[in-house]
Design an enzyme around this catalytic site. Structure first.
Site, PDB file in Angstrom:
ATOM      1  N   GLU A   1      11.398   2.174  14.743  1.00  0.00           N
ATOM      2  CA  GLU A   1      10.838   3.526  14.159  1.00  0.00           C
ATOM      3  C   GLU A   1       9.410   3.072  14.879  1.00  0.00           C
ATOM      4  OE1 GLU A   1       9.433   2.549  10.100  1.00  0.00           O
ATOM      5  OE2 GLU A   1      10.003   0.459  10.258  1.00  0.00           O
TER       6      GLU A   1
ATOM      7  N   LEU B   1      11.122   1.343   7.283  1.00  0.00           N
ATOM      8  CA  LEU B   1      10.526   1.980   6.067  1.00  0.00           C
ATOM      9  C   LEU B   1      11.099   3.130   5.816  1.00  0.00           C
ATOM     10  CD1 LEU B   1       8.206   1.244   4.270  1.00  0.00           C
ATOM     11  CD2 LEU B   1       6.809   3.090   5.236  1.00  0.00           C
TER      12      LEU B   1
ATOM     13  N   LYS C   1       6.643  -1.823   1.924  1.00  0.00           N
ATOM     14  CA  LYS C   1       5.272  -1.454   2.568  1.00  0.00           C
ATOM     15  C   LYS C   1       4.163  -2.327   2.193  1.00  0.00           C
ATOM     16  CE  LYS C   1       3.040   3.089   3.158  1.00  0.00           C
ATOM     17  NZ  LYS C   1       3.051   3.210   4.684  1.00  0.00           N
TER      18      LYS C   1
ATOM     19  N   TYR D   1       0.788  -1.041  -0.071  1.00  0.00           N
ATOM     20  CA  TYR D   1       0.185  -0.130   0.046  1.00  0.00           C
ATOM     21  C   TYR D   1       0.928   1.408  -0.204  1.00  0.00           C
ATOM     22  CZ  TYR D   1       0.740   0.455   5.042  1.00  0.00           C
ATOM     23  OH  TYR D   1       1.364   1.108   6.175  1.00  0.00           O
TER      24      TYR D   1
END
Ligand code: PLP
Length: 287
Positions: free
Chosen positions: A182, A207, A149, A33
């Site tokens: 993260e 990411l 992702k 996505y």
């Protein structure tokens, strides 16, 4: 006003929008996505998100028969049909529908493409940024390909729920060495005790945030001292400032990490400045 979704070539009422039960996204999280922030009806950091989408699709060997230009038309039309001025547009591509079996389907199947858009109240968003938010820390439990992702987000879902139950806006994953990787849906930043702006390098299993990249470019432009270097939870708790970045959070000051209040408990000047400049720039460059 009823919401509209794009599903496999058609705009349809959001409430009725659906994909098949044997969609591989539904059964295996076999898909990717992308999310763009929307300013004045246009896409923020447009090119960066398209680039990452192409990379994510390539890593999963999913090919879609649509050019970036065609996808752009679909994204903008979804934004328009939902009357979104400021908000977010979400795009999801899965490998498609096939009888349930782990390996890729033998024949060519059509990937499923879904796009939705929603408005964000910028007044509320700015008020939240003015207050600052709390983050909690949780153990890193994700797989080794967080650079893709994918829609496989269960550890992120559990971390976000833990954050919500703790009255926090975000959860920071922490690896075995005590280093923050993260956030569950954002990149993590601090201004350390020496005044250096820091965020983890992208050689790590994180990411490659598009907002992160834009903010690094802005930091350079503003002449800030910065390093792409991991920080420990302790360093973060002793930091002058902290914040998160992402298409949803933009640049959002963090004022508490677990039970620790940072500084005087108010958003720091670097975070506030970067938020203002980022929004200004992203709005100006939106396409
Ligand atoms: N890290 C994770 C795990 C995310 O899910 C996101 C955004 O959803 C980010 C970082 C921030 O990425 P971007 O700035 O490209 O939105």
């Amino acid at each position: 006003m009823s919401r509209i979704a794009y599903v496999n070539g058609r705009f349809t009422r959001h409430a009725q929008a659906s994909v098949h039960i044997e969609d591989r996204g539904y059964q295996f999280a076999d898909g990717v996505y992308e999310v763009w922030a929307v300013f004045d009806g246009r896409l923020a950091d447009s090119a960066g998100h398209f680039e990452r989408l192409a990379r994510s699709l390539g890593e999963l060997r999913i090919s879609i028969p649509l050019s970036q230009a065609a996808l752009g038309v679909i994204l903008r039309e979804t934004i328009r049909r939902n009357h979104v001025r400021n908000g977010m547009v979400y795009l999801q591509v899965t490998r498609g529908v096939a009888p349930r079996d782990h390996p890729f389907p033998a024949g060519a199947i059509r990937p499923s493409l879904v796009v939705t858009a929603k408005s964000v109240d910028m007044v509320k968003s700015q008020a939240r940024a003015a207050d600052g938010v709390k983050v909690i820390t949780v153990p890193e439990t994700r797989w080794a390909r967080c650079d893709i992702k994918t829609i496989g987000l269960l550890p992120n879902v559990l971390a976000k729920q833990a954050a919500r139950e703790a009255g926090a806006a975000e959860a920071w994953f922490v690896d075995d060495l005590g280093l923050v990787t993260e956030g569950a849906s954002s990149n993590a930043w601090i201004v350390d005790a020496k005044g250096v702006l820091r965020t983890r390098d992208t050689q790590a299993n994180i990411l490659r945030g598009v907002t992160r990249k834009s903010v690094l470019a802005l930091a350079a432009k503003l002449g800030l001292t910065f390093e792409e270097r991991a920080f420990t939870v302790d360093e973060a708790k002793q930091a002058r400032e902290a914040f998160i970045t992402g298409a949803g959070s933009l640049v959002l000051p963090v004022t508490r990490i677990d039970a620790t209040v940072l500084g005087d408990g108010a958003p720091g000047p670097v975070a506030k400045r970067l938020r203002d400049v980022y929004i200004q720039q992203a709005r100006q460059d939106a396409a």
